[in-house]
Every structure is written in structure tokens, then in C-alpha cells.
Design a protein around this motif. Structure first.
Motif, PDB file in Angstrom:
ATOM      1  N   TYR A   8      16.680 -10.879 -13.923  1.00 16.61           N
ATOM      2  CA  TYR A   8      17.021 -11.532 -12.663  1.00 16.61           C
ATOM      3  C   TYR A   8      17.467 -10.504 -11.637  1.00 16.61           C
ATOM      4  O   TYR A   8      18.396  -9.730 -11.863  1.00 16.61           O
ATOM      5  CB  TYR A   8      18.123 -12.576 -12.866  1.00 16.61           C
ATOM      6  CG  TYR A   8      18.501 -13.280 -11.585  1.00 16.61           C
ATOM      7  CD1 TYR A   8      17.518 -13.818 -10.751  1.00 16.61           C
ATOM      8  CD2 TYR A   8      19.835 -13.398 -11.189  1.00 16.61           C
ATOM      9  CE1 TYR A   8      17.848 -14.461  -9.569  1.00 16.61           C
ATOM     10  CE2 TYR A   8      20.173 -14.056 -10.002  1.00 16.61           C
ATOM     11  CZ  TYR A   8      19.169 -14.577  -9.210  1.00 16.61           C
ATOM     12  OH  TYR A   8      19.497 -15.208  -8.033  1.00 16.61           O
ATOM     13  N   LEU A   9      16.808 -10.509 -10.475  1.00 17.50           N
ATOM     14  CA  LEU A   9      17.044  -9.506  -9.436  1.00 17.50           C
ATOM     15  C   LEU A   9      17.781 -10.060  -8.221  1.00 17.50           C
ATOM     16  O   LEU A   9      18.073  -9.316  -7.292  1.00 17.50           O
ATOM     17  CB  LEU A   9      15.704  -8.914  -8.982  1.00 17.50           C
ATOM     18  CG  LEU A   9      14.849  -8.281 -10.088  1.00 17.50           C
ATOM     19  CD1 LEU A   9      13.468  -7.957  -9.551  1.00 17.50           C
ATOM     20  CD2 LEU A   9      15.520  -7.038 -10.642  1.00 17.50           C
ATOM     21  N   GLY A  10      18.087 -11.364  -8.233  1.00 13.55           N
ATOM     22  CA  GLY A  10      18.709 -11.967  -7.062  1.00 13.55           C
ATOM     23  C   GLY A  10      17.686 -12.215  -5.976  1.00 13.55           C
ATOM     24  O   GLY A  10      16.480 -12.026  -6.166  1.00 13.55           O
ATOM     25  N   PHE A  67      11.369   2.280 -11.052  1.00 13.99           N
ATOM     26  CA  PHE A  67      11.789   0.886 -11.136  1.00 13.99           C
ATOM     27  C   PHE A  67      11.560   0.342 -12.544  1.00 13.99           C
ATOM     28  O   PHE A  67      12.432  -0.337 -13.113  1.00 13.99           O
ATOM     29  CB  PHE A  67      11.009   0.061 -10.113  1.00 13.99           C
ATOM     30  CG  PHE A  67      11.330  -1.404 -10.119  1.00 13.99           C
ATOM     31  CD1 PHE A  67      12.427  -1.895  -9.431  1.00 13.99           C
ATOM     32  CD2 PHE A  67      10.525  -2.302 -10.819  1.00 13.99           C
ATOM     33  CE1 PHE A  67      12.730  -3.259  -9.448  1.00 13.99           C
ATOM     34  CE2 PHE A  67      10.822  -3.661 -10.828  1.00 13.99           C
ATOM     35  CZ  PHE A  67      11.920  -4.132 -10.145  1.00 13.99           C
ATOM     36  N   SER A  68      10.406   0.644 -13.121  1.00 14.08           N
ATOM     37  CA  SER A  68      10.087   0.158 -14.462  1.00 14.08           C
ATOM     38  C   SER A  68      11.026   0.733 -15.500  1.00 14.08           C
ATOM     39  O   SER A  68      11.480   0.029 -16.415  1.00 14.08           O
ATOM     40  CB  SER A  68       8.634   0.511 -14.812  1.00 14.08           C
ATOM     41  OG  SER A  68       7.727  -0.107 -13.918  1.00 14.08           O
ATOM     42  N   LEU A  96       8.090  -5.107  -6.327  1.00 14.95           N
ATOM     43  CA  LEU A  96       8.017  -6.055  -7.441  1.00 14.95           C
ATOM     44  C   LEU A  96       6.558  -6.379  -7.761  1.00 14.95           C
ATOM     45  O   LEU A  96       6.169  -6.468  -8.933  1.00 14.95           O
ATOM     46  CB  LEU A  96       8.773  -7.339  -7.107  1.00 14.95           C
ATOM     47  CG  LEU A  96      10.212  -7.202  -6.620  1.00 14.95           C
ATOM     48  CD1 LEU A  96      10.858  -8.583  -6.507  1.00 14.95           C
ATOM     49  CD2 LEU A  96      11.017  -6.304  -7.537  1.00 14.95           C
ATOM     50  N   GLY A  97       5.758  -6.571  -6.716  1.00 15.49           N
ATOM     51  CA  GLY A  97       4.343  -6.836  -6.931  1.00 15.49           C
ATOM     52  C   GLY A  97       3.628  -5.669  -7.567  1.00 15.49           C
ATOM     53  O   GLY A  97       2.768  -5.848  -8.433  1.00 15.49           O
ATOM     54  N   ALA A  98       3.983  -4.463  -7.144  1.00 11.43           N
ATOM     55  CA  ALA A  98       3.342  -3.271  -7.697  1.00 11.43           C
ATOM     56  C   ALA A  98       3.681  -3.068  -9.168  1.00 11.43           C
ATOM     57  O   ALA A  98       2.880  -2.513  -9.935  1.00 11.43           O
ATOM     58  CB  ALA A  98       3.765  -2.042  -6.892  1.00 11.43           C
ATOM     59  N   ALA A  99       4.864  -3.508  -9.574  1.00 12.28           N
ATOM     60  CA  ALA A  99       5.298  -3.332 -10.965  1.00 12.28           C
ATOM     61  C   ALA A  99       4.851  -4.479 -11.864  1.00 12.28           C
ATOM     62  O   ALA A  99       5.045  -4.428 -13.080  1.00 12.28           O
ATOM     63  CB  ALA A  99       6.818  -3.213 -11.019  1.00 12.28           C
ATOM     64  N   SER A 100       4.228  -5.529 -11.286  1.00 10.58           N
ATOM     65  CA  SER A 100       3.858  -6.730 -12.031  1.00 10.58           C
ATOM     66  C   SER A 100       2.348  -6.892 -12.088  1.00 10.58           C
ATOM     67  O   SER A 100       1.617  -6.372 -11.255  1.00 10.58           O
ATOM     68  CB  SER A 100       4.475  -7.972 -11.384  1.00 10.58           C
ATOM     69  OG  SER A 100       5.864  -7.822 -11.195  1.00 10.58           O
ATOM     70  N   LYS A 125       0.817  -1.213   0.000  1.00 11.66           N
ATOM     71  CA  LYS A 125       0.000   0.000   0.000  1.00 11.66           C
ATOM     72  C   LYS A 125       0.853   1.266   0.000  1.00 11.66           C
ATOM     73  O   LYS A 125       0.419   2.319  -0.473  1.00 11.66           O
ATOM     74  CB  LYS A 125      -0.928   0.001   1.215  1.00 11.66           C
ATOM     75  CG  LYS A 125      -1.991  -1.081   1.187  1.00 11.66           C
ATOM     76  CD  LYS A 125      -2.765  -1.130   2.502  1.00 11.66           C
ATOM     77  CE  LYS A 125      -3.755  -2.282   2.515  1.00 11.66           C
ATOM     78  NZ  LYS A 125      -4.461  -2.397   3.825  1.00 11.66           N
ATOM     79  N   ARG A 126       2.077   1.162   0.544  1.00 10.85           N
ATOM     80  CA  ARG A 126       2.941   2.337   0.634  1.00 10.85           C
ATOM     81  C   ARG A 126       3.734   2.609  -0.645  1.00 10.85           C
ATOM     82  O   ARG A 126       4.357   3.672  -0.777  1.00 10.85           O
ATOM     83  CB  ARG A 126       3.914   2.188   1.808  1.00 10.85           C
ATOM     84  CG  ARG A 126       3.251   2.178   3.173  1.00 10.85           C
ATOM     85  CD  ARG A 126       4.297   2.350   4.281  1.00 10.85           C
ATOM     86  NE  ARG A 126       5.283   1.277   4.271  1.00 10.85           N
ATOM     87  CZ  ARG A 126       5.156   0.139   4.963  1.00 10.85           C
ATOM     88  NH1 ARG A 126       4.069  -0.065   5.700  1.00 10.85           N
ATOM     89  NH2 ARG A 126       6.098  -0.778   4.927  1.00 10.85           N
ATOM     90  N   VAL A 127       3.726   1.666  -1.583  1.00 13.21           N
ATOM     91  CA  VAL A 127       4.464   1.866  -2.833  1.00 13.21           C
ATOM     92  C   VAL A 127       3.792   2.962  -3.652  1.00 13.21           C
ATOM     93  O   VAL A 127       2.574   2.947  -3.873  1.00 13.21           O
ATOM     94  CB  VAL A 127       4.524   0.556  -3.649  1.00 13.21           C
ATOM     95  CG1 VAL A 127       5.197   0.811  -5.003  1.00 13.21           C
ATOM     96  CG2 VAL A 127       5.289  -0.511  -2.886  1.00 13.21           C
ATOM     97  N   THR A 128       4.560   3.914  -4.110  1.00 15.83           N
ATOM     98  CA  THR A 128       4.013   5.046  -4.864  1.00 15.83           C
ATOM     99  C   THR A 128       4.140   4.822  -6.370  1.00 15.83           C
ATOM    100  O   THR A 128       4.948   4.008  -6.835  1.00 15.83           O
ATOM    101  CB  THR A 128       4.746   6.340  -4.501  1.00 15.83           C
ATOM    102  OG1 THR A 128       6.118   6.247  -4.942  1.00 15.83           O
ATOM    103  CG2 THR A 128       4.718   6.588  -2.995  1.00 15.83           C
ATOM    104  N   ASP A 129       3.336   5.579  -7.128  1.00 16.69           N
ATOM    105  CA  ASP A 129       3.422   5.512  -8.585  1.00 16.69           C
ATOM    106  C   ASP A 129       4.806   5.937  -9.063  1.00 16.69           C
ATOM    107  O   ASP A 129       5.323   5.393 -10.056  1.00 16.69           O
ATOM    108  CB  ASP A 129       2.358   6.413  -9.213  1.00 16.69           C
ATOM    109  CG  ASP A 129       0.941   5.901  -8.974  1.00 16.69           C
ATOM    110  OD1 ASP A 129       0.794   4.701  -8.643  1.00 16.69           O
ATOM    111  OD2 ASP A 129      -0.011   6.687  -9.104  1.00 16.69           O
TER     112      ASP A 129
END
Length: 394
Positions: free
Chosen positions: A268-270, A201-202, A280-284, A191-195
Motif C-alpha cells: 500500500y502506497l497511499g 523502486f522495485s 508505478l506503471g513502469a514497475a507494473s 516516457k521519462r521514467v528510467t530503468d
């Protein structure tokens, strides 16, 4: 007054179990005045970054010396428990035949049932049945006999409880804990991840909105990594802008790294743990898990990133019981090409994506370490009462 001690013996202490054990220690102390000890051996070589992290993070953890062999191709382990059983009121072990220290513990439980005497109550926890491989009738019988010697059984899921009960274990001595990770912290982080964070990240990884998948977890053979990579190749042919974010570590890591190096749609992000997975969830849009899903099911609910899995012989209890095809996830029939076609079709269907994300959101609060700990504590209370009943005088 004697303080009860509850000892849980683990093969090793994974980082994802730390929040549960920490909460359980608090609940046992508050509700029962009991102390928790988590006794564990060293992680396997393919545990990657997980090798020493869990033990360092948990205050009540105790490291055990372990010896391992292979007998007729079957791996067996024995952990030196020392005087832990003698100093414990309850010892809870993994439901597994390969842990040899379990046998003398359960032999003591059998002796107490027959002759009385002192010693810890011995319980088990686990799936209730083997889910990740074929098991012959001899091993099935051995596991059933071993399980029935325990005083109590803590089942990960309701289906596991049903299986154990069908094998003759008393239903009133089974607790369904609803296996979970720390979904509360993960959902809050999501919920705290911003646009702006998602956009940065994208941009850094060349992601196109609406065209990103996610894989989280160990790179174990049961995860079907070759199937996944072949499916990604088919997806990219149909949807060139698609990319799969991969976070994890394990024995199949070289396959992931080679695919990423060849530019085949894999990023691959390790290893990525804890709340860092929220970005990662917010970008997927979808979590691609064609093999054993396990606790990624509850992670997908917290992240609002629906799982797309594949129909095959080995399904984890969480996959079979938590995932609801068409509502919070999708189960695809066929091979990598059919799987890829379903991914592309789903990503191109805003209505379907909205429905799946809504299903995840509605189930996010059902599976939490807080609820798991509360149910586990209730089971321990029942076990203590069964083993050490309170008698009144007069």
C-alpha cells in the motif's frame, strides 16, 4: 460587448478534473470569448487527500454551500447557487436526480420554451444512464423526463449518447466528449521514467520483474476491493513472488491496510496523483481492476499497463467502450480464483503481454483532455447558437 459566462456545477471538484477544466477555460476564452466558472460543493468525507486539492488548484473554481439529507434512504443534496444562474449564459449540471438545485433550473428552461423570456440555457453532462447500481422503473422514468428538459447534453461516451437519444433527446443537441484524464502529461511522464528509477523502486518494495500488478483509484464499494484482495491471495499461492501495488484512498482503506500489514502480497502506497503514477506503471505489468474501471481505462493506455477486469453486472461506460478484450485489456469470467488464474497465465505469456501493451499504446492518443475540451467547446458553441441565435437584418 457582453462576455459569455459558462457555469458548470459539480458535486465536488476532484483533482483529476482540474487539467480538463483548466484547458476548457482556455479553449472557451480563445474560441468563444467566454469565461468559465466551475461551481462545486465540498468533497465527501471518504475523498481522502482529494478533499481540498482540486479547488485550490483551479483558478475559476467557486465553492458552494451544500445541504444534504436522506429521504426514504435516498441521498439528496441542494447547493446554494446564489446569483450564479442569473449571471451566466449557460449552466451545465450533472445528470443526477439527487441534486435538487437542478429542478428549478430546468423548470426555468421549460418556462422559457413555453413562454419565452431571459435566463441561462441549462445543459447536462454525464454517462447518459446509471451504470453502478440497479435502478427501478420509477427512477428511470424520472431521470429520462429530467434529462429531456435540458437544452443540450454532453455525453461521456458514444454509448451514453445513443442511450439518451433513444430516450427521446434530440440527436443534434448531443455532444460526445470522450471522457478522459490528463493522459498526455501521464504518457510523457511515463516516457521519462528510467530503468534506474524502476530498479530502485522495485528494490525498495521487494518487487520481482514481470510479477507486479497495480491498482489505482478510490477504494469504493463499486471497485470490489474484497474480490481484489481474495484474488491476490490466490495469485500469491500460484506465483509467490507476485505483489500488487495499491495507490488510492477511500472507504475500504482499512481492508487494504490490513492485507498489506499481514504480508499478503499487497504493497500500500497511499494516495498517488498526477505524474507520480508513471513510476508505478513502469514497475507494473497489469492493472488489476475487477470492479468499476472508470477512467483508469485511459490511465492504463497512457501507462502502457493493460487493465484486467472482471465480467459483472455493473460496467462503467469507459470500461464497456474503451476496453477491447484481447487487444488492449482482458475481461475475465468467474470469481476471484478464476481471475487469479487468468492473471498468472497472462504474466507468464510474453506474447500476450506484448500484444496488450501494443493495444494500449495505439489507443493512448484517442482519449485526452485536449480532445475532450475541444469537443466540449464545440458543443457549447452549438448550445449558444441554439439558445441565442444570431439574426441578420436587412
Amino acid at each position: 460587448m457582453h462576455q459569455r459566462r459558462i457555469t458548470i456545477v459539480q458535486p465536488y471538484l476532484s483533482h483529476y478534473r482540474v487539467p480538463f477544466f483548466r484547458r476548457l477555460a482556455a479553449d472557451l476564452h480563445k474560441q468563444l470569448g467566454a469565461e468559465l466558472v466551475v461551481a462545486h460543493s465540498s468533497p465527501p468525507p471518504d475523498a481522502g487527500e482529494d478533499r481540498d486539492r482540486g479547488s485550490a488548484e483551479l483558478e475559476c473554481a467557486v465553492r458552494l454551500v451544500q445541504h444534504s439529507w436522506r429521504i426514504a434512504g435516498f441521498p439528496v443534496h441542494v447547493r446554494r447557487l446564489g446569483d450564479l444562474p442569473r449571471r451566466s449564459d449557460v449552466v451545465i449540471v450533472e445528470q443526477a436526480l439527487h441534486n435538487l438545485e437542478t429542478f428549478p433550473l430546468l423548470a426555468g428552461e421549460v418556462w422559457r420554451k413555453a413562454r419565452g423570456g431571459s435566463g441561462p440555457a441549462v445543459a447536462m453532462w454525464g454517462n447518459g444512464r446509471t451504470c453502478d447500481k440497479e435502478v427501478g422503473p420509477l427512477l428511470q422514468t424520472a431521470k429520462r423526463v429530467l434529462t429531456r428538459q435540458a437544452k443540450w447534453f454532453f455525453a461521456y461516451t458514444a454509448g451514453g449518447a445513443d442511450h439518451v437519444a433513444a430516450q427521446g433527446f434530440p440527436r443534434d443537441r448531443i455532444t460526445v466528449v470522450r471522457n478522459a484524464t490528463d493522459t498526455t502529461a501521464l504518457a510523457d511522464a511515463r516516457k521519462r521514467v528510467t530503468d534506474e528509477q524502476v530498479a530502485e523502486f522495485s528494490s525498495r518494495h521487494g518487487l520481482v520483474p514481470g510479477r507486479t500488478g497495480l491498482y489505482l483509484g478510490r477504494f469504493h464499494t463499486t471497485k470490489r476491493i474484497p474480490f481484489l484482495l481474495e484474488a491476490v491471495a490466490h495469485i500469491v499461492k500460484r506465483m509467490p513472488e507476485f505483489k500488487l501495488l495499491v495507490a488510492g484512498d477511500g472507504e475500504c482503506r482499512s481492508l487494504i491496510e490490513a492485507s498489506a500489514a499481514r504480508g499478503e502480497g499487497v504493497v500500500y502506497l497511499g494516495p498517488v496523483h498526477d505524474e507520480r503514477r508513471a513510476l508505478l506503471g513502469a514497475a507494473s505489468q497489469l492493472m488489476l481492476m475487477p470492479g468499476m474501471v472508470g477512467l483508469c481505462a485511459v490511465d492504463s493506455f497512457a501507462l502502457r499497463t493493460p487493465v484486467m477486469t472482471a465480467a459483472w453486472a455493473y460496467r462503467s461506460p469507459e470500461s464497456a467502450e474503451y476496453l477491447d478484450h484481447g487487444r488492449n485489456s482482458l475481461v475475465v469470467e468467474g470469481g476471484p480464483e478464476e481471475y487469479a488464474e487468468a492473471v498468472v497465465k497472462t504474466l507468464r505469456s510474453p506474447r500476450l503481454m506484448t500484444r496488450l501493451k501494443g493495444g494500449c499504446a495505439s489507443d493512448a492518443d484517442r482519449y485526452t483532455v485536449e480532445g475532450m475540451s475541444a469537443r466540449f467547446t464545440e458543443g457549447v458553441a452549438g448550445l449558444l447558437e441554439a439558445r441565442f441565435p444570431i439574426t441578420s437584418s436587412g
